[in-house]
Design an enzyme around this catalytic site. Structure first.
Site, PDB file in Angstrom:
ATOM      1  CD  GLU A  98       3.652  -3.977   5.475  1.00 49.81           C
ATOM      2  OE1 GLU A  98       4.009  -5.097   5.083  1.00 49.81           O
ATOM      3  OE2 GLU A  98       2.013  -4.221   5.879  1.00 49.81           O
TER       4      GLU A  98
ATOM      5  N   GLY B 276      -1.912  -3.625   4.733  1.00 50.32           N
ATOM      6  CA  GLY B 276      -3.449  -3.717   6.420  1.00 50.32           C
ATOM      7  C   GLY B 276      -4.009  -4.924   5.555  1.00 50.32           C
TER       8      GLY B 276
ATOM      9  CD  GLU C 241      -1.041  -6.026   8.679  1.00 46.52           C
ATOM     10  OE1 GLU C 241      -0.520  -4.360   8.254  1.00 46.52           O
ATOM     11  OE2 GLU C 241       0.148  -6.147   9.701  1.00 46.52           O
TER      12      GLU C 241
ATOM     13  CB  ALA D  28      -2.004   1.477   5.730  1.00 42.98           C
TER      14      ALA D  28
HETATM   15  N1  COA Z   1      -2.829   4.203   0.006  1.00 41.02           N
HETATM   16  C1  COA Z   1      -3.432   5.079  -0.473  1.00 41.02           C
HETATM   17  N2  COA Z   1      -3.667   4.323  -1.896  1.00 41.02           N
HETATM   18  C2  COA Z   1      -3.380   3.336  -2.907  1.00 41.02           C
HETATM   19  C3  COA Z   1      -3.094   2.427  -2.219  1.00 41.02           C
HETATM   20  C4  COA Z   1      -2.074   2.729  -0.499  1.00 41.02           C
HETATM   21  N3  COA Z   1      -2.565   1.299  -0.452  1.00 41.02           N
HETATM   22  N4  COA Z   1      -3.006   1.867  -3.072  1.00 41.02           N
HETATM   23  C5  COA Z   1      -3.457   2.178  -4.173  1.00 41.02           C
HETATM   24  N5  COA Z   1      -3.231   3.201  -4.118  1.00 41.02           N
HETATM   25  C6  COA Z   1      -4.171   4.539  -5.203  1.00 41.02           C
HETATM   26  C7  COA Z   1      -2.989   4.363  -5.841  1.00 41.02           C
HETATM   27  O1  COA Z   1      -2.864   5.578  -5.462  1.00 41.02           O
HETATM   28  C8  COA Z   1      -3.692   4.910  -7.270  1.00 41.02           C
HETATM   29  O2  COA Z   1      -4.510   6.319  -7.129  1.00 41.02           O
HETATM   30  P1  COA Z   1      -4.897   7.374  -7.759  1.00 41.02           P
HETATM   31  O3  COA Z   1      -5.150   7.163  -9.092  1.00 41.02           O
HETATM   32  O4  COA Z   1      -5.037   8.451  -6.714  1.00 41.02           O
HETATM   33  O5  COA Z   1      -3.019   7.782  -8.296  1.00 41.02           O
HETATM   34  C9  COA Z   1      -4.866   3.621  -7.209  1.00 41.02           C
HETATM   35  O6  COA Z   1      -4.843   3.725  -6.096  1.00 41.02           O
HETATM   36  C10 COA Z   1      -4.363   2.441  -8.301  1.00 41.02           C
HETATM   37  O7  COA Z   1      -3.466   2.247  -7.610  1.00 41.02           O
HETATM   38  P2  COA Z   1      -2.309   2.094  -9.103  1.00 41.02           P
HETATM   39  O8  COA Z   1      -0.441   2.447  -7.844  1.00 41.02           O
HETATM   40  O9  COA Z   1      -2.442   3.267  -9.700  1.00 41.02           O
HETATM   41  O10 COA Z   1      -2.405   0.567  -9.852  1.00 41.02           O
HETATM   42  P3  COA Z   1      -1.643  -0.647 -10.473  1.00 41.02           P
HETATM   43  O11 COA Z   1      -2.470  -1.323 -11.233  1.00 41.02           O
HETATM   44  O12 COA Z   1      -0.400   0.400 -11.064  1.00 41.02           O
HETATM   45  O13 COA Z   1      -0.723  -0.754  -8.645  1.00 41.02           O
HETATM   46  C11 COA Z   1      -0.440  -1.495  -7.205  1.00 41.02           C
HETATM   47  C12 COA Z   1      -1.132  -1.505  -7.780  1.00 41.02           C
HETATM   48  C13 COA Z   1      -1.290  -2.419  -5.783  1.00 41.02           C
HETATM   49  C14 COA Z   1       0.763  -2.084  -7.046  1.00 41.02           C
HETATM   50  C15 COA Z   1       0.128  -0.864  -6.327  1.00 41.02           C
HETATM   51  O14 COA Z   1      -1.315   0.329  -6.276  1.00 41.02           O
HETATM   52  C16 COA Z   1       0.648  -0.578  -4.719  1.00 41.02           C
HETATM   53  O15 COA Z   1       1.828  -0.745  -4.743  1.00 41.02           O
HETATM   54  N6  COA Z   1       0.364  -0.289  -4.041  1.00 41.02           N
HETATM   55  C17 COA Z   1       0.027  -0.071  -2.676  1.00 41.02           C
HETATM   56  C18 COA Z   1       0.585  -1.150  -2.181  1.00 41.02           C
HETATM   57  C19 COA Z   1       1.045  -1.908  -0.893  1.00 41.02           C
HETATM   58  O16 COA Z   1       2.547  -1.028  -0.543  1.00 41.02           O
HETATM   59  N7  COA Z   1       0.647  -1.765   0.950  1.00 41.02           N
HETATM   60  C20 COA Z   1       1.318  -1.353   1.619  1.00 41.02           C
HETATM   61  C21 COA Z   1       0.838  -0.380   2.422  1.00 41.02           C
HETATM   62  S1  COA Z   1       1.301  -0.239   4.363  1.00 41.02           S
END
Ligand code: COA
Length: 259
Positions: free
Chosen positions: A133, A110, A113, A65
């Site tokens: 989360e 999400g 999910e 999400a």
């Molecule tokens: N919500 C909003 N934006 C997200 C996102 C999310 N769940 N997951 C990734 N993004 C965005 C990042 O903020 C980034 O945007 P930016 O370039 O404007 O900063 C872009 O997507 C690329 O992600 P980034 O984190 O730079 O890539 P990465 O390779 O370093 O890491 C992940 C990849 C998936 C490990 C990391 O993005 C992450 O942990 N995301 C969140 C996962 C999460 O907690 N999901 C559950 C949410 S309830």
């Protein structure tokens, strides 16, 4: 369809893609609504027999999400956000066509999910799944605390949800979270091959089979068995039943009408 959700048709197969690769396809409220509308539309489309759901780009199915949107929400607004995910999950469950998740990369929060709400999950070797989360101070809000333990059992669900650890595709396959793992460049082809097997079968029977499988999630055994028996009566009155059995006796392929 404009916006973040792309829909393509290949004969009777619909391919729905979450298309926000710059944010790793994170689900904002617009995407949640667009996906619900798309699934409801496909559910009612007589010329659709199966759906593949995937993410745009080569990094993510859906990385969760949208954290940036959630960061500004009050408790009540968080509840509404969760309700949007709930409505999408309900639309997917009540959709009378099978939905196959083609998990091409991160399926987190999400995103995991969303995959859980599909009927079948196929993963690329590059996929990573998880419910992270608790690491950002919340809990799964789009059905993960309910669907994950039903699919993989309470122990694995507890480990994934309490630690937030990501698991790789091989582990996901071993615990039953995905049906199989395929090379990244074969993912869509494998998902399509599976969909085409389904498309060869009676649409009326597939729809009723999905209703029964949903009953298996929702109902106690005796009620579920009653449901199956009633559905067997309904399927027994279809043209597809008459055609399927006639075709067997006449040693030919059936010509389904879905009626
Ligand atoms: N919500 C909003 N934006 C997200 C996102 C999310 N769940 N997951 C990734 N993004 C965005 C990042 O903020 C980034 O945007 P930016 O370039 O404007 O900063 C872009 O997507 C690329 O992600 P980034 O984190 O730079 O890539 P990465 O390779 O370093 O890491 C992940 C990849 C998936 C490990 C990391 O993005 C992450 O942990 N995301 C969140 C996962 C999460 O907690 N999901 C559950 C949410 S309830």
């Amino acid at each position: 369809m404009p916006g973040f959700v792309k829909m393509e048709m290949e004969d009777r197969l619909a391919i729905v893609t979450v298309n926000r690769p710059d944010s790793l396809n994170a689900l904002n409220s617009i995407i949640l609504r667009e996906l619900s509308v798309a699934i409801e539309h496909l559910s009612m489309a007589a010329d659709v027999g199966a759906i593949i759901l995937t993410g745009a780009g080569d990094r993510a199915f859906v990385a969760g999400a949208d954290i940036k949107e959630m960061a500004n929400l009050s408790g009540l607004e968080m509840q509404h956000f969760s309700e949007m995910g709930r409505r999408l999950g309900d639309a997917m469950a009540s959709c009378n066509k099978p939905i196959i998740a083609a998990i091409n990369g991160f399926a987190l929060g999400g995103g995991c999910e969303l995959a859980l709400a599909c009927d079948i999950r196929i993963a690329s070797v590059r996929a990573e799944l998880g419910q992270p989360e608790v690491g950002i101070g919340i809990i799964p809000g789009f059905g993960g605390s309910q669907r994950l333990p039903r699919l993989v059992g309470p122990g694995w669900a507890a480990e994934m949800i309490y630690t937030g650890d990501r698991i790789n595709a091989a582990t996901a396959e071993r615990i039953g979270l995905v049906n199989r793992v395929v090379p990244a460049d074969r993912l869509l082809a494998e998902a399509k091959a599976l969909a085409h097997k389904i498309l060869e079968k009676s649409p009326a029977a597939i729809a009723l089979a999905k209703a029964c499988l949903r009953a298996a999630w929702d109902m106690p055994l005796s009620a579920g068995l009653d449901f199956e028996t009633a559905a067997f009566g309904i399927v027994g009155s279809t043209q597809d039943k008459a055609e399927g059995m006639r075709a067997f006796v006449e040693k030919r392929k059936p010509a389904w009408t879905g009626a």
